[in-house]
Design a protein around this motif. Structure first.
Motif: not given
Length: 160
Positions: A29-30, A32-34, A36-37, A52, A54-57
């Motif tokens: 999940g992290l 794929h979020r990276m 996309r960004r 972190s 950007i990844c909302r974690t």
């Protein structure tokens, strides 16, 4: 050659990647979020604290996942402190080439259609005796006189 999806990056290629196959659900999940960004911005920050956000974690969660995520990213060749994914950059290049080819084909097609329209218009103008600007209007065309009911009555009485 494999079919490309409409996704901005090729998800199938990442799922078949040996390194990506070893990721947990949270790490994937992290990742794929990276991706996309990075697709939107061209790269992601190399600083884990900024990443972190950007990844909302939480930073600790990202630090825990980073040993598996780090090999999937390379330093940006021109921007220090930024990371890129080489597969994604390859996909970006492929899509740019595809878009350029479609643009060139569209320009050629538009040029041919314009030439066809101009050629067919020239032919129509030459084949008509009266140019369209000098053609008679419907009101200027004389029509035969219409007999009134009295005229019809009179003509019948003459023949009787």
């Amino acid at each position: 050659m494999k079919e490309r999806s409409g996704m901005p990056y090729d998800v199938v290629a990442y799922e078949a990647d040996d390194l990506a196959m070893q990721l947990t659900e949270a790490e994937e999940g992290l990742f794929h979020r990276m991706l996309r960004r990075a697709w939107m911005n061209g790269s992601i920050p190399a600083d884990l604290k900024a990443l972190s956000l950007i990844c909302r974690t939480h930073l600790t969660r990202l630090k825990h996942a980073w040993p598996k995520l780090d090999p999937l990213w390379q330093s940006h060749p021109n921007l220090p402190g930024r990371l890129i994914n080489l597969k994604q950059e390859h996909e970006r290049h492929w899509q740019d080439e595809k878009r350029s080819a479609f643009r060139r084909a569209g320009q050629i097609s538009a040029k041919l259609q314009k030439e066809r329209r101009e050629t067919s218009t020239t032919f129509q103008r030459r084949s008509n005796d009266v140019p369209t600007s000098q053609s008679p209007s419907p009101s200027s065309i004389s029509s035969p006189p219409v007999d009134s009911p009295k005229d019809i009555q009179n003509s019948k009485s003459k023949h009787l």
